[in-house]
Design an enzyme around this catalytic site. Structure first.
Site, mmCIF file in Angstrom:
data_model
loop_
_atom_site.group_PDB
_atom_site.id
_atom_site.type_symbol
_atom_site.label_atom_id
_atom_site.label_comp_id
_atom_site.label_asym_id
_atom_site.label_seq_id
_atom_site.Cartn_x
_atom_site.Cartn_y
_atom_site.Cartn_z
ATOM 1 N N LYS A 1 0.813 -1.201 0.000
ATOM 2 C CA LYS A 1 0.000 0.000 0.000
ATOM 3 C C LYS A 1 0.855 1.263 0.000
ATOM 4 O O LYS A 1 0.389 2.353 -0.299
ATOM 5 C CB LYS A 1 -0.882 0.036 1.271
ATOM 6 C CG LYS A 1 -1.953 -1.012 1.312
ATOM 7 C CD LYS A 1 -2.977 -0.747 2.405
ATOM 8 C CE LYS A 1 -2.473 -1.146 3.747
ATOM 9 N NZ LYS A 1 -3.508 -1.312 4.785
ATOM 10 N N GLY A 2 2.111 1.104 0.388
ATOM 11 C CA GLY A 2 2.972 2.276 0.601
ATOM 12 C C GLY A 2 3.133 3.179 -0.602
ATOM 13 O O GLY A 2 3.472 4.350 -0.472
ATOM 14 N N GLU B 1 7.705 1.170 -6.592
ATOM 15 C CA GLU B 1 7.692 0.809 -5.170
ATOM 16 C C GLU B 1 8.010 2.011 -4.316
ATOM 17 O O GLU B 1 8.690 2.934 -4.741
ATOM 18 C CB GLU B 1 8.702 -0.316 -4.892
ATOM 19 C CG GLU B 1 8.018 -1.516 -4.275
ATOM 20 C CD GLU B 1 8.865 -2.266 -3.265
ATOM 21 O OE1 GLU B 1 8.278 -3.059 -2.519
ATOM 22 O OE2 GLU B 1 10.081 -2.070 -3.197
ATOM 23 N N ASP B 2 7.499 1.980 -3.087
ATOM 24 C CA ASP B 2 7.777 3.072 -2.163
ATOM 25 C C ASP B 2 9.243 3.044 -1.724
ATOM 26 O O ASP B 2 9.938 4.048 -1.772
ATOM 27 C CB ASP B 2 6.844 2.997 -0.936
ATOM 28 C CG ASP B 2 6.816 1.614 -0.276
ATOM 29 O OD1 ASP B 2 7.459 0.668 -0.797
ATOM 30 O OD2 ASP B 2 6.137 1.470 0.763
ATOM 31 N N ASP C 1 14.236 -2.131 0.064
ATOM 32 C CA ASP C 1 15.020 -2.487 1.245
ATOM 33 C C ASP C 1 15.845 -3.735 0.919
ATOM 34 O O ASP C 1 16.964 -3.643 0.449
ATOM 35 C CB ASP C 1 14.069 -2.685 2.428
ATOM 36 C CG ASP C 1 14.780 -2.900 3.746
ATOM 37 O OD1 ASP C 1 16.023 -2.854 3.770
ATOM 38 O OD2 ASP C 1 14.102 -3.122 4.767
ATOM 39 N N LYS D 1 17.424 2.121 -0.080
ATOM 40 C CA LYS D 1 18.325 2.028 1.083
ATOM 41 C C LYS D 1 19.704 1.555 0.625
ATOM 42 O O LYS D 1 19.843 0.448 0.091
ATOM 43 C CB LYS D 1 17.762 1.059 2.125
ATOM 44 C CG LYS D 1 16.623 1.653 2.931
ATOM 45 C CD LYS D 1 16.256 0.801 4.137
ATOM 46 C CE LYS D 1 15.060 1.386 4.854
ATOM 47 N NZ LYS D 1 14.555 0.534 5.948
ATOM 48 N N PHE E 1 14.843 3.488 9.599
ATOM 49 C CA PHE E 1 13.434 3.149 9.364
ATOM 50 C C PHE E 1 12.661 4.445 9.192
ATOM 51 O O PHE E 1 12.614 5.277 10.091
ATOM 52 C CB PHE E 1 12.852 2.312 10.502
ATOM 53 C CG PHE E 1 11.494 1.765 10.154
ATOM 54 C CD1 PHE E 1 11.376 0.604 9.406
ATOM 55 C CD2 PHE E 1 10.336 2.432 10.536
ATOM 56 C CE1 PHE E 1 10.123 0.117 9.031
ATOM 57 C CE2 PHE E 1 9.077 1.950 10.176
ATOM 58 C CZ PHE E 1 8.979 0.780 9.420
ATOM 59 N N VAL E 2 12.079 4.611 8.014
ATOM 60 C CA VAL E 2 11.400 5.865 7.708
ATOM 61 C C VAL E 2 9.884 5.680 7.560
ATOM 62 O O VAL E 2 9.419 4.584 7.242
ATOM 63 C CB VAL E 2 11.958 6.500 6.420
ATOM 64 C CG1 VAL E 2 13.391 6.966 6.619
ATOM 65 C CG2 VAL E 2 11.865 5.534 5.236
ATOM 66 N N ASP F 1 4.560 3.355 6.285
ATOM 67 C CA ASP F 1 3.925 3.212 7.593
ATOM 68 C C ASP F 1 4.807 2.528 8.630
ATOM 69 O O ASP F 1 5.787 1.855 8.317
ATOM 70 C CB ASP F 1 2.655 2.364 7.454
ATOM 71 C CG ASP F 1 2.989 0.883 7.246
ATOM 72 O OD1 ASP F 1 3.760 0.582 6.316
ATOM 73 O OD2 ASP F 1 2.498 0.035 8.028
ATOM 74 N N ARG G 1 1.180 7.153 7.350
ATOM 75 C CA ARG G 1 1.155 7.186 5.885
ATOM 76 C C ARG G 1 0.732 8.559 5.356
ATOM 77 O O ARG G 1 1.047 8.923 4.240
ATOM 78 C CB ARG G 1 0.162 6.137 5.342
ATOM 79 C CG ARG G 1 0.572 4.688 5.559
ATOM 80 C CD ARG G 1 -0.281 3.779 4.695
ATOM 81 N NE ARG G 1 -0.268 2.384 5.097
ATOM 82 C CZ ARG G 1 0.632 1.485 4.680
ATOM 83 N NH1 ARG G 1 1.609 1.847 3.885
ATOM 84 N NH2 ARG G 1 0.559 0.237 5.072
#
Ligand code: IMP
Ligand code: MG
Length: 195
Positions: free
Chosen positions: A59-60, A115-116, A119, A147, A168-169, A175, A181
């Protein structure tokens, strides 16, 4: 009687209560907008004359997807896929499963997976393999955040919004336990929140 519009403070003067949970703001809403506009311009040039289909990974990605679409000046279609990843332990490799399949035909299309944040790349890898089954003409990847952690990459990413360190953002779609969000900015979540 409902509250009249004159009683509502304009959004840009209002501070989200969630901002206090950030230890640092990495990118403001204005910085994100400028970078997304530049990405949109670049993608418009790169995909000129092609059959661009953007596939967002839920959902990001929703805020990024909505903003990027409006910066693209060539014909474009979009779809979304659902993917959820979970780890059996803190350092275990994530297990990824598809929770929503594609609705549009990708045969002969030029697919850009959006993609948001990139990672470990596991989510993208699973989405990439699924997209490949539909025989598109091409597949590339665009991640708003990347990242830069020294490790082997499982997927090549062609377009990147911003590079960040091993933090971690949250915000702008990202989220922590489904919260944050809605923040306009992207910031580092204060470790006290999850420790
Ligand atoms: P990957 O499969 O390890 O590349 O993880 C990608 C997904 O994990 C992203 O789509 C996010 O939903 C989530 N994720 C990874 N890092 C962060 C972060 O720093 N903040 C919020 N979500 C993250
Ligand atoms: Mg998440």
């Amino acid at each position: 009687m409902a509250l009249g519009a004159t009683h509502i403070e304009p959004a840009d003067t209002m501070e989200s209560q969630d901002l206090k949970d950030l230890s640092e703001v990495l990118f403001t809403g204005d910085q994100i907008a400028a970078r997304v506009a530049a990405l949109g311009e670049y993608i418009s040039q790169e995909y000129q004359g092609k059959n661009l289909v953007i596939i967002g990974v839920l959902k990001g990605v929703v805020l990024f997807l909505a903003d990027l679409m409006r910066e693209i000046r060539i014909p474009v279609q979009f779809d979304v896929v659902g993917a959820s990843s979970y780890r059996s332990g803190k350092d275990a490799a994530p297990q990824v499963s598809i929770t929503k399949d594609l609705d549009i035909d990708l045969h002969g299309k030029d697919v850009l997976i959006l993609e948001d944040i990139y990672d470990t790349g596991r989510t993208l890898q699973v989405v990439y393999e699924m997209v490949k089954l539909y025989n598109p003409a091409s597949i590339e990847v665009c991640a708003l955040l990347y990242k830069t952690i020294p490790r082997e990459r499982v997927m090549p990413v062609k377009y990147v919004g911003f590079e960040i360190g091993n933090v971690f953002v949250v915000g702008y779609g990202l989220d922590y336990k489904e919260r944050y969000r809605n923040l306009r900015c992207i910031g580092v979540l204060n470790p006290e929140i999850y420790e």
